[in-house]
Write a protein that holds these residues in place. Structure first.
Motif, PDB file in Angstrom:
ATOM      1  N   GLN A   8      91.747 -11.660 -18.923  1.00  0.00           N
ATOM      2  CA  GLN A   8      92.351 -10.723 -19.656  1.00  0.00           C
ATOM      3  C   GLN A   8      93.649 -10.862 -19.939  1.00  0.00           C
ATOM      4  O   GLN A   8      94.430  -9.951 -20.348  1.00  0.00           O
ATOM      5  CB  GLN A   8      92.297  -9.196 -18.675  1.00  0.00           C
ATOM      6  N   ALA A   9      94.251 -12.108 -19.314  1.00  0.00           N
ATOM      7  CA  ALA A   9      95.768 -12.218 -19.525  1.00  0.00           C
ATOM      8  C   ALA A   9      96.187 -12.161 -20.730  1.00  0.00           C
ATOM      9  O   ALA A   9      97.235 -12.158 -21.107  1.00  0.00           O
ATOM     10  CB  ALA A   9      96.075 -13.386 -18.593  1.00  0.00           C
ATOM     11  N   ARG A  10      95.326 -12.674 -21.781  1.00  0.00           N
ATOM     12  CA  ARG A  10      95.615 -13.026 -23.131  1.00  0.00           C
ATOM     13  C   ARG A  10      96.521 -12.068 -23.718  1.00  0.00           C
ATOM     14  O   ARG A  10      97.370 -12.111 -24.738  1.00  0.00           O
ATOM     15  CB  ARG A  10      94.549 -13.040 -24.055  1.00  0.00           C
ATOM     16  N   TRP A  11      96.261 -10.506 -23.497  1.00  0.00           N
ATOM     17  CA  TRP A  11      96.875  -9.487 -24.126  1.00  0.00           C
ATOM     18  C   TRP A  11      97.982  -8.829 -23.584  1.00  0.00           C
ATOM     19  O   TRP A  11      98.629  -8.129 -23.924  1.00  0.00           O
ATOM     20  CB  TRP A  11      95.855  -8.303 -24.665  1.00  0.00           C
ATOM     21  N   PHE A  12      98.566  -9.761 -22.640  1.00  0.00           N
ATOM     22  CA  PHE A  12     100.094  -9.413 -22.177  1.00  0.00           C
ATOM     23  C   PHE A  12     101.019 -10.024 -22.652  1.00  0.00           C
ATOM     24  O   PHE A  12     100.792 -11.098 -23.542  1.00  0.00           O
ATOM     25  CB  PHE A  12      99.802  -9.861 -20.698  1.00  0.00           C
ATOM     26  N   ASN A  13     102.145  -9.417 -22.812  1.00  0.00           N
ATOM     27  CA  ASN A  13     103.347 -10.128 -23.378  1.00  0.00           C
ATOM     28  C   ASN A  13     103.711 -11.314 -22.766  1.00  0.00           C
ATOM     29  O   ASN A  13     104.374 -12.079 -23.658  1.00  0.00           O
ATOM     30  CB  ASN A  13     104.356  -9.191 -23.365  1.00  0.00           C
TER      31      ASN A  13
END
Ligand code: ADP
Ligand code: 5GP
Length: 209
Positions: free
Chosen positions: A161-166
């Motif tokens: 899920q890390a993809r949508w972090f800034n």
């Protein structure tokens, strides 16, 4: 002269258990007194070193669900068989008063906070490798073989899920990860959304043409 007043920064930090999140958060709160820690509500029992109202607001399941249904939470999630939630009103008040807020939530909570606080900065801490994550979890001596397997399984789901972090910070060398987190925080304090009043104040110094 423009005044340096600004609204608070909302920093949301997620990491698979064992990555080093608590270690880095402690440092951030110690170095920057402007930070407040967002005290969550939880239905899990307090651990021996935890204090009601400081680490968590410990609630019964009934009270948690009552507050949830009354719209008390900015986000809530079931994590490891318990409920956790971030109070909405106190969060908004602290940010408006200029305090920076640190949210230690799981990935589901971060996803909801992204909608509730669109200016929040979302940081994902990554372990350098699976092997090193196992070493750190074992080093804490809090895991049974079964709980270790469970945490590793959840870690893979969280990392996906890390993809949508800034921002991503790989916690390989602690000192480097700390310098990167510190720089990320300082950059966040410079974002226009935190300093909305500055342009108006500055432009007031110009005579109307
Ligand atoms: P989390 O809060 O993410 O579960 P902790 O902060 O409790 O993780 O860290 C887990 C363990 O890893 C602790 O023993 C901590 O001292 C150690 N640790 C944290 N960062 C590093 C690092 N960069 N290198 C080696 N060990 C680390
Ligand atoms: P612990 O029980 O070990 O303190 O926390 C377990 C997990 O719950 C951690 O991943 C922590 O980040 C997460 N957590 C703590 N508070 C909240 C919260 O208010 N909301 C959500 N979604 N997760 C939380």
């Amino acid at each position: 002269m423009i005044s340096p007043a600004r609204t608070g920064v909302a920093l949301v930090i997620c990491a698979p258990s064992g990555t080093g999140k608590s270690t880095l958060i402690k440092r951030l709160l110690a170095e920057f007194p402007r930070f407040a820690f967002s005290v969550s509500c939880t239905t899990r029992a307090p651990r021996p070193d935890e204090t009601q109202g400081i680490d968590y607001d410990f609630l019964s399941r009934e009270e948690f669900l009552r507050r949830r249904d009354a719209g008390y939470f900015a986000e809530w999630a079931a994590v490891h068989d318990h409920f956790y939630g971030t109070p909405l009103l106190v969060t908004q008040e602290l940010l408006a008063s200029g305090r920076d807020l640190l949210f230690d939530v799981d990935v589901q909570g971060a996803s909801q906070l992204r909608r509730a606080i669109p200016d929040a900065w979302l940081i994902f801490l990554l372990p350098p490798s699976r092997e090193e994550l196992i070493r750190r979890l074992q080093g804490r001596q809090t895991e049974t073989p079964e709980s270790l397997r469970k945490r590793l399984r959840i870690a893979a789901q969280e990392i996906a899920q890390a993809r949508w972090f800034n921002l991503w910070i790989v916690n390989a060398d602690l000192e480097q990860a700390w310098q990167e987190l510190r720089a990320a925080y300082i950059a966040a304090t410079l974002s226009p959304s935190c300093q909305a009043g500055i342009l108006g104040e500055l432009l007031e110094e110009w005579e109307p043409e």
